[in-house]
Write an enzyme that holds these catalytic residues in place. Structure first.
Site, PDB file in Angstrom:
ATOM      1  N   SER A 129       1.461   0.154   2.415  1.00  0.00           N
ATOM      2  CA  SER A 129       0.482  -0.402   2.661  1.00  0.00           C
ATOM      3  C   SER A 129      -0.101  -0.882   3.893  1.00  0.00           C
ATOM      4  O   SER A 129       0.724  -0.663   5.069  1.00  0.00           O
ATOM      5  CB  SER A 129      -0.022  -2.213   1.899  1.00  0.00           C
ATOM      6  OG  SER A 129      -1.214  -2.180   2.444  1.00  0.00           O
ATOM      7  N   LYS A 183       3.332  -3.870  -5.056  1.00  0.00           N
ATOM      8  CA  LYS A 183       2.311  -3.255  -4.549  1.00  0.00           C
ATOM      9  C   LYS A 183       1.059  -3.455  -5.014  1.00  0.00           C
ATOM     10  O   LYS A 183       0.335  -3.618  -4.675  1.00  0.00           O
ATOM     11  CB  LYS A 183       2.579  -1.867  -3.867  1.00  0.00           C
ATOM     12  CG  LYS A 183       1.596  -0.889  -3.459  1.00  0.00           C
ATOM     13  CD  LYS A 183       1.352  -1.534  -1.464  1.00  0.00           C
ATOM     14  CE  LYS A 183       0.487  -0.705  -0.797  1.00  0.00           C
ATOM     15  NZ  LYS A 183      -0.841  -0.359  -1.630  1.00  0.00           N
ATOM     16  N   HIS A 186      -0.180  -7.022  -4.709  1.00  0.00           N
ATOM     17  CA  HIS A 186      -1.212  -7.371  -3.491  1.00  0.00           C
ATOM     18  C   HIS A 186      -2.692  -6.386  -3.385  1.00  0.00           C
ATOM     19  O   HIS A 186      -3.166  -6.963  -3.256  1.00  0.00           O
ATOM     20  CB  HIS A 186      -0.033  -5.899  -2.135  1.00  0.00           C
ATOM     21  CG  HIS A 186      -0.547  -5.557  -1.267  1.00  0.00           C
ATOM     22  ND1 HIS A 186      -2.414  -4.384  -0.759  1.00  0.00           N
ATOM     23  CD2 HIS A 186      -1.223  -6.180   0.286  1.00  0.00           C
ATOM     24  CE1 HIS A 186      -2.617  -4.348   0.109  1.00  0.00           C
ATOM     25  NE2 HIS A 186      -1.880  -5.387   0.871  1.00  0.00           N
ATOM     26  N   ASN A 187      -2.706  -5.182  -4.234  1.00  0.00           N
ATOM     27  CA  ASN A 187      -4.298  -4.803  -4.482  1.00  0.00           C
ATOM     28  C   ASN A 187      -4.738  -5.446  -5.361  1.00  0.00           C
ATOM     29  O   ASN A 187      -5.934  -5.317  -4.759  1.00  0.00           O
ATOM     30  CB  ASN A 187      -3.906  -3.077  -4.830  1.00  0.00           C
ATOM     31  CG  ASN A 187      -3.456  -1.980  -3.857  1.00  0.00           C
ATOM     32  OD1 ASN A 187      -2.305  -2.384  -2.807  1.00  0.00           O
ATOM     33  ND2 ASN A 187      -3.147  -1.081  -4.192  1.00  0.00           N
ATOM     34  N   GLU A 190      -6.298  -7.595  -3.392  1.00  0.00           N
ATOM     35  CA  GLU A 190      -6.708  -6.879  -2.136  1.00  0.00           C
ATOM     36  C   GLU A 190      -8.506  -7.010  -2.849  1.00  0.00           C
ATOM     37  O   GLU A 190      -9.228  -6.961  -1.724  1.00  0.00           O
ATOM     38  CB  GLU A 190      -6.121  -5.594  -1.538  1.00  0.00           C
ATOM     39  CG  GLU A 190      -7.050  -4.828  -0.733  1.00  0.00           C
ATOM     40  CD  GLU A 190      -6.652  -3.374  -0.838  1.00  0.00           C
ATOM     41  OE1 GLU A 190      -5.050  -2.722  -0.406  1.00  0.00           O
ATOM     42  OE2 GLU A 190      -6.825  -2.372  -1.115  1.00  0.00           O
TER      43      GLU A 190
HETATM   44  C1  6PG Z   1      -2.829   0.158   0.843  1.00  0.00           C
HETATM   45  C2  6PG Z   1      -4.399  -0.057   0.241  1.00  0.00           C
HETATM   46  C3  6PG Z   1      -4.497   1.311   0.042  1.00  0.00           C
HETATM   47  C4  6PG Z   1      -5.405   1.890  -1.135  1.00  0.00           C
HETATM   48  C5  6PG Z   1      -6.033   1.715  -2.296  1.00  0.00           C
HETATM   49  C6  6PG Z   1      -7.573   1.306  -1.999  1.00  0.00           C
HETATM   50  O1  6PG Z   1      -2.423  -1.511   0.335  1.00  0.00           O
HETATM   51  O2  6PG Z   1      -3.216  -0.122   2.390  1.00  0.00           O
HETATM   52  O3  6PG Z   1      -4.063  -0.996  -0.792  1.00  0.00           O
HETATM   53  O4  6PG Z   1      -2.816   1.580  -1.063  1.00  0.00           O
HETATM   54  O5  6PG Z   1      -6.251   2.224   0.736  1.00  0.00           O
HETATM   55  O6  6PG Z   1      -5.388   2.085  -2.761  1.00  0.00           O
HETATM   56  O7  6PG Z   1      -7.495   1.037  -3.119  1.00  0.00           O
HETATM   57  P1  6PG Z   1      -9.153   1.363  -4.008  1.00  0.00           P
HETATM   58  O8  6PG Z   1      -9.376   2.994  -3.658  1.00  0.00           O
HETATM   59  O9  6PG Z   1      -8.949   1.498  -5.605  1.00  0.00           O
HETATM   60  O10 6PG Z   1      -9.755   0.829  -3.492  1.00  0.00           O
END
Ligand code: 6PG
Length: 472
Positions: A129, A183, A186-187, A190
């Site tokens: 990430s 991960k 985490h997302n 996010e």
């Molecule tokens: C990270 C982000 C990265 C990516 C996501 C965005 O941790 O660096 O999460 O993995 O930017 O995949 O996800 P979406 O395109 O689904 O918003």
């Protein structure tokens, strides 16, 4: 001299990761399906090119790496990974390690791990990430695989990971899909963080009629306080940016339909599979889905109109302070939910996920990095097996201090017809979680009425069905 590690896939993330690896003093071999990209990349590498062995064939690439060979595959998640793995496998030898560093679904990672278990080669599923910048200068890295394969890659990964107070943001989290699962969560968090920020932006823009620049200023202030985080920091920058085409704020010319690539959805699905309430993450995913129905929303606004705004808050500064606290309270709910999903998954998949370590390696490098995660680290270090983050002493105190603000904000938004699905889900989560006597007694009674599903009695008597008048 042979390379310490190899990397396949010189897209944006792969290139940046390779440069990071080289810059930290590790020799690296690189390979790309289109060979001209490899040459172009060596050109871009400037002074680091001496640390990089550019290879045009798989044979050349494999021979360039010191055995047992760790090979990072950084390509689009999905079938392409399986194809690349199949192409690579015949060239590898005992204890070589294929490392999928993309945003894979952890179920695919488990399947790949099992598939390779019958061969000499091992597999690591690695969550990375931090976006482009993180990959180049220090990402947060979540590793799943065998402990032996982790030992082989630990020095290189430690050298490239982000540092928080000198502690590297990389850890081995368990076998097979552990790294990609973490991960994914985490997302999911996010997504929740971003949705909640966007909802607060909506209240300021549509409720208080503030300009993007003014709102940016508020986020800038908040970034100096307890909300200090990468996402709040970039929110200020994004809100203050100007569109060179029109001279208007950049956000005002961007279509309000959010994209998504799947990780947020997977985290909501896995939470449901594990029977863990992750309403903040679910609200964020649904929020993106509804955002994408732009035509339908525009038509519905014509049909229904918009509700009148509630009376403006009397004390604007106090209301803005409420918004800051509301965001903090809602954030606590979303993180509590994310960690609860991981703790349940840890049991379900026998991973022994280390909660304090996960919080630790999210403190720097990743997209959700923040001061707040340092506080989560302390809470889990004190009490690693706590049922829910919200009942740890530090977070309970924060919830007690901020939940009234969240209530006022959600109430104001509701009365003004401003959508706050993630903020209100957080409020409902607290209100449900803290209430000893809920209302599911009625649901149990209904279930028993129509399907004889049975219930337990508060007095513990061994009677599990009603007599219900008028049942049949
Ligand atoms: C990270 C982000 C990265 C990516 C996501 C965005 O941790 O660096 O999460 O993995 O930017 O995949 O996800 P979406 O395109 O689904 O918003």
């Amino acid at each position: 001299q042979q390379a310490e590690i190899g990397l396949i896939g010189l897209g944006v993330m792969g290139s940046n990761l390779a440069l990071n690896i080289a810059e930290k003093g590790n020799r690296i071999a690189v390979f790309n399906r289109t060979p001209s990209r490899t040459d172009e990349f060596l050109g871009e590498a400037g002074g680091l090119a001496g640390q990089i062995i550019g290879c045009h064939t798989i044979e050349e690439f494999v021979a360039a790496i010191r055995p047992p060979r760790p090979i990072i595959i950084m390509i689009k998640a999905g079938e392409a990974v399986d194809q690349q793995m199949a192409a690579l496998l015949p060239h590898l030898a005992k204890n070589d390690i294929m490392i999928d560093a993309g945003n894979a679904n952890f179920r695919d990672t488990v399947a790949r791990f099992e598939r390779l278990a019958g061969t000499d080669v091992t597999f690591i599923g690695m969550g990375v990430s931090g976006g482009e910048e993180g990959a180049r200068h220090g990402p947060s890295i979540m590793v799943g695989g065998t402990e032996e394969s982790w030992k082989r890659v630990e020095p290189v990964l430690t050298s490239i990971a982000a540092k928080f107070n000198d502690e590297p943001c990389v850890a081995w989290l368990g076998t097979d899909g552990a790294g990609h699962f973490v991960k994914t969560i985490h997302n999911g968090i996010e997504y929740a963080d971003m949705q909640m920020i966007a909802e607060v932006y909506g209240i300021l823009r549509d409720g208080l009629n503030m300009s993007a620049t003014e709102i940016g200023e508020i986020f800038g202030q908040w970034n100096k306080g307890r909300l200090n985080s990468y996402l709040i920091e970039i929110t200020e920058k994004v809100l203050k940016a100007t569109d060179p085409e029109t001279g208007r704020p950049m956000v005002d010319v961007i279509v309000d339909a959010a994209g998504q690539k799947g990780t947020g959805k997977w985290s909501a699905i896995e939470a449901q599979n594990l029977a863990v309430a992750a309403s903040g993450i679910e609200a964020a995913v649904s929020g993106r889905v509804l955002s994408s129905l732009r035509e339908e929303r525009i038509a519905a606004e014509k049909l229904f109109g918009l509700p009148a705004l509630a009376e403006a808050p009397k004390d604007k500064a106090a209301f803005i302070a409420d918004l800051e606290n509301a965001l903090l309270a809602a954030k606590i709910a979303a993180y509590a939910q994310g960690f609860a999903v991981m703790s349940s998954a840890s049991e379900e998949f026998n991973w022994s996920l280390p909660m304090p370590t996960i919080a630790k390696i999210w403190r720097a490098g990743c997209i959700i990095r923040s001061q707040f995660l340092d506080e989560i680290t302390s809470a889990f270090t004190r009490d690693p097996d706590v049922a829910n983050l919200v009942v740890t002493p530090a977070f309970a105190a924060m919830v007690k201090e901020t939940d009234a603000a969240l209530r006022r904000v959600v109430a104001h938004a509701a009365l003004s017809g401003l959508p706050v699905p993630a903020l209100s889900s957080a409020l409902s989560y607290f209100d449900t979680y803290r209430r000893g006597r809920g209302t599911a007694n009625l649901i149990q009674a209904q279930r028993d009425f129509f399907g004889a599903h049975g219930f337990d009695r508060l007095d513990g008597k061994d009677v599990h069905h009603g007599p219900w008048a008028g049942q049949f």
